[in-house]
Design an enzyme around this catalytic site. Structure first.
Site, mmCIF file in Angstrom:
data_model
loop_
_atom_site.group_PDB
_atom_site.id
_atom_site.type_symbol
_atom_site.label_atom_id
_atom_site.label_comp_id
_atom_site.label_asym_id
_atom_site.label_seq_id
_atom_site.Cartn_x
_atom_site.Cartn_y
_atom_site.Cartn_z
ATOM 1 N N ASP A 208 0.868 -1.172 0.000
ATOM 2 C CA ASP A 208 0.000 0.000 0.000
ATOM 3 C C ASP A 208 0.910 1.228 0.000
ATOM 4 O O ASP A 208 2.110 1.135 0.267
ATOM 5 C CB ASP A 208 -0.955 -0.005 1.208
HETATM 6 C C1 BGC Z 1 -5.170 3.099 -0.111
HETATM 7 C C2 BGC Z 1 -5.162 2.117 -1.253
HETATM 8 C C3 BGC Z 1 -4.919 2.835 -2.545
HETATM 9 C C4 BGC Z 1 -3.605 3.604 -2.452
HETATM 10 C C5 BGC Z 1 -3.233 4.337 -3.715
HETATM 11 C C6 BGC Z 1 -3.964 4.009 -0.132
HETATM 12 O O1 BGC Z 1 -4.131 5.028 0.762
HETATM 13 O O2 BGC Z 1 -5.234 2.416 1.109
HETATM 14 O O3 BGC Z 1 -6.380 1.435 -1.287
HETATM 15 O O4 BGC Z 1 -4.902 1.933 -3.595
HETATM 16 O O5 BGC Z 1 -3.729 4.541 -1.407
HETATM 17 O O6 BGC Z 1 -4.081 5.390 -3.951
#
Ligand code: BGC
Length: 747
Positions: A279
């Site tokens: 993530d």
């Molecule tokens: C989220 C993810 C997301 C990523 C990229 C993170 O804060 O938890 O679900 O894909 O950001 O935007």
């Protein structure tokens, strides 16, 4: 009896077709809890492995490291010299996100990055229709290719542990069986377009509060039976090509450096061959992460060479802390993925399509099966337009758009039909609409949420109604034959990065609804949201109550069609709506949100499993949803008296549409085990099927339940075990509406 059966769901057919094209041997094929439906994904290709080895042989350490970390917000480095493209990613679950700048979260400001906005996860799962999940996956896969993406950061499938979770709207359900039945076809559909899913957030990321560091403690059996089945099915049945390592810790280790979860469970047990992507900003070490099974580090703005898998990793190799052979292993996986996705030019790749009428229709189809009819006591619904001249449309949610919003990824779309627009599109011109906003979305001055340091601190809502707006709304209601209030929440209020504090409806909506109901009893209340709210008093006072979702580009049209009876509602709640938050398991056991550590004290009893085992009456039960017609479910029958552990149980029931309108019903099977040697929930969903019946028509529905689906996870043996003895099979149209029962025996 008319035996014409129109099957919408494939949830229980063709179970004999196991994912047999997965050539990789699984550690324990016999322990598979889930037997596949007829959705199975293609494994990664190994045709180019020798070529890949030769490419890696020509790369410098720096070039290899470039492939292991973000070199822009949503790409890793390519290498022109050797024909390696960048790996291009995009969010996400509601459709392909707009382009983000390479070096910051700011939108790139392009005019060619519009996309179809699809219903959010909870809406899709409320359809209880795996075919729609496949359609969604396929459709958004085509859009991903049209935007030249390799990986779409979707689907988001964490179990809904608490109704307050900020991402409840994005996730599918509180139930592991429904979760996997929606996840698998979604993954298969998307990946058929030469684009990889990134199933997120692996794993146990069930709250936003302290998500950056909270240490989640779950006992092994609960982990296996509740939190992992959909992730596992995504791998073993759908062959998901990538997984996203979550922010949080699990049993003391961050998920992106958790060798147990990444190496032991994901790769060794399930046979995962794809890549693990972190993530954004979820990595904390170089050597440990890589050795524990992470492949790519993505993140939020800071110089990309400072990422853990950039310069610090190169230094670690030079210092002898990790071998270059270990780096090669991860680079090889990424190159295998690229060949699988045909991004290296060896094979012709799909080019996709975007913003097409066909895709808007897909979004419409999903939305139209997701809407849940909660109450219709006086048959106010569907609205009989022949008898009315005026309709009052009240509420900010009649005009609120939800494609973008909040903290989480949204979609920049050219089409989002609001409920008001939907009604304008669908009502005869002769009917006058009196619109009044009634309540407004208002917040106290904001505390800026800082990405990467997110806490549960939320902005306060302003809950007093504006007297003038209230008066306008009451006048509109008084002067109209029918009033429709569009209330609920939105994607600023329900949002990534924070959980809600309570179940209260914000912005003074309860007062507004109660007052409108007083002046016009012909008032239909439509809630729009992704998570449970306290709607107890509204349930009591209104006679027509509908639940809709953040429902995509065509959400307003689908909603209008349901209200006007062009579509007969067939959605079923994918979670339990509690009467009070303290009735919900994580809250009743005082184990949410924890502080540095959160222990899931309710264990297996998540969602309805808790309510049913503890005999707590919910406001609306899991699986609940009415129709404009009535269905009778009778005569449950099984094909044998006794089953062995490798058998598949055929259980059939008669379903009859006894009302006056064609419609769809979800036949749901819950299983209880008498005298079990282990603790079990009072009942568990183990099968379902959505069927369409013309009015007056009847059919025989057969659910196929592999005996293995009845297994519990035996922690001592580290394996699934089917207990012998008697099981009670209960069939109904919600977890609390059981219509027919039958006992079966397992040898
Ligand atoms: C989220 C993810 C997301 C990523 C990229 C993170 O804060 O938890 O679900 O894909 O950001 O935007």
């Amino acid at each position: 009896m008319n035996n014409k059966l129109i099957i919408l769901s494939m949830a229980s057919v063709a179970i004999f077709i196991i994912s047999c094209n997965n050539s990789k041997e699984k550690k324990n094929p016999s322990d598979e809890m889930a037997i596949s439906d007829n959705y199975s994904g293609k494994p990664m290709t190994h045709t180019y492995d020798a070529k890949i080895d030769s490419i890696i042989g020509q790369m410098t350490l720096e070039e290899k490291s470039g492939m292991l970390h973000g070199t822009s917000m949503f790409t890793t480095a390519g290498l022109e010299r050797l024909g390696i493209p960048e790996l291009k990613m995009a969010d996400g679950p509601l459709g392909v996100r707009e382009e983000i700048s390479r070096g910051s979260w700011a939108p790139a400001g392009l005019d060619n990055d519009f996309a179809t906005y699809y219903p959010a996860g909870a809406g899709l799962s409320a359809s209880w229709n795996p075919e729609l999940a496949y359609k969604f996956g396929f459709s958004v896969g085509e859009e991903s290719r049209a935007r030249d993406k390799d990986v779409l950061l979707s689907p988001a499938i964490n179990i809904i542990r608490t109704p307050l979770g900020g991402r409840t709207y994005e996730y599918f359900t509180e139930d592991p069986f429904l979760n996997k039945k929606i996840t698998v076809p979604f993954v298969v559909g998307m990946q058929e377009n030469d684009v990889a899913v990134c199933v997120k957030h692996y794993a146990a990321n069930n709250q936003e509060t302290n998500r950056d560091f909270v240490d989640v403690q779950i006992d092994e059996r609960t982990l296996r039976e509740i939190y992992l089945p959909a992730f596992k099915a995504a791998v073993t049945e759908a062959n998901a090509y990538s997984m996203m390592g979550a922010y949080n810790k699990f049993r003391g280790e961050y998920l992106c450096e958790n060798s147990y979860m990444l190496n032991d469970v994901l790769r060794d047990e399930w046979g995962f061959e794809g890549i693990v992507i972190s993530d954004w900003n979820a990595v904390h070490t170089s050597v440990k992460s890589l050795k524990s099974g992470l492949d790519i580090e993505m993140g939020t703005p800071k110089p990309f060479n400072e990422f853990f898998l950039a310069d610090p990793l190169i230094d670690s190799v030079k210092a002898g802390k990790i071998s270059e052979a270990e780096i090669d292993k991860h680079v090889k996986r990424i190159l295998q993925l690229m060949h699988t996705l045909k991004s290296m030019g060896s094979e012709e790749r799909t080019t996709g399509s975007i913003n097409t009428e066909a895709h808007f229709k897909d979004a419409y189809d999903i939305a139209s099966e997701s809407i849940v009819l909660l109450k219709n006591n006086t048959d106010l619904l569907p609205i009989d337009t022949s008898g009315i001249k005026t309709v009052a449309v009240i509420g900010n949610n009649a005009i609120k758009k939800n494609a973008l919003g909040g903290f989480g990824a949204g979609v920049k779309t050219k089409r989002e039909v609001t409920p008001l627009e939907g009604l304008k599109n669908r009502l005869p011109e002769s009917i006058k609409i009196n619109y009044a906003e009634g309540y407004q979305e208002r917040y106290a001055p904001k505390k800026e949420a800082i990405f990467g340091e997110v806490t549960q601190e939320r902005v306060d809502t302003i809950d007093e109604l504006d007297p003038k707006m209230l008066e306008e709304a009451l006048n509109a209601a008084k002067n109209s034959d029918v009033a429709i209030i569009f209330a609920g929440s939105n994607r600023d209020f329900e949002t990534e990065a924070s959980d809600r504090e309570d179940l209260e409806l914000p912005f003074g909506q309860v007062e507004l609804i109660e007052k409108v109901l007083e002046v016009n009893p012909n008032t239909i209340v439509v809630m729009i949201g992704g998570a449970p709210f306290d709607i107890g008093s509204i349930k009591e006072k209104s006679s027509a109550l509908v639940w809709s979702w953040f429902n995509g580009s065509e959400g307003g049209n689908a909603l209008a069609d349901v209200l006007l009876g062009n579509i007969n509602p067939s959605g079923k709640l994918p979670w339990t709506m509690p009467k009070s938050i303290n009735d919900s398991p994580a809250h009743a056991t005082n184990s949410f949100p924890g502080d540095k550590v959160v222990s899931y004290n309710e264990g297996l009893l998540v969602g309805y499993r808790w309510f049913d085992t503890k005999n707590i009456e919910p406001l609306y039960p899991f699986g609940y949803g009415l129709s404009y017609t009535q269905f009778e479910i009778t005569k449950a029958q099984v094909d044998k008296k006794e089953y062995s552990k490798d058998d598949v149980i055929s259980i059939s029931v008669d379903v009859e549409n006894t009302g006056n309108m064609d419609g769809k019903e979800v036949v749901q099977l819950y299983v209880s085990k008498k005298d079990s040697k282990v603790d079990r929930a009072a009942q568990e969903l183990k099968g379902f099927e959505k069927v369409f019946l013309d009015k007056g028509q009847s059919t025989n529905v057969t659910l196929q339940i592999p005996v293995k689906e009845l297994a519990f996870y035996n922690v001592e043996k580290s394996n699934w075990e089917v207990e012998s003895g008697t099981y009670n099979f209960k069939i109904g149209n919600s977890s609390r509406d059981i219509k027919a029962e039958v006992e079966i025996n397992v040898k």
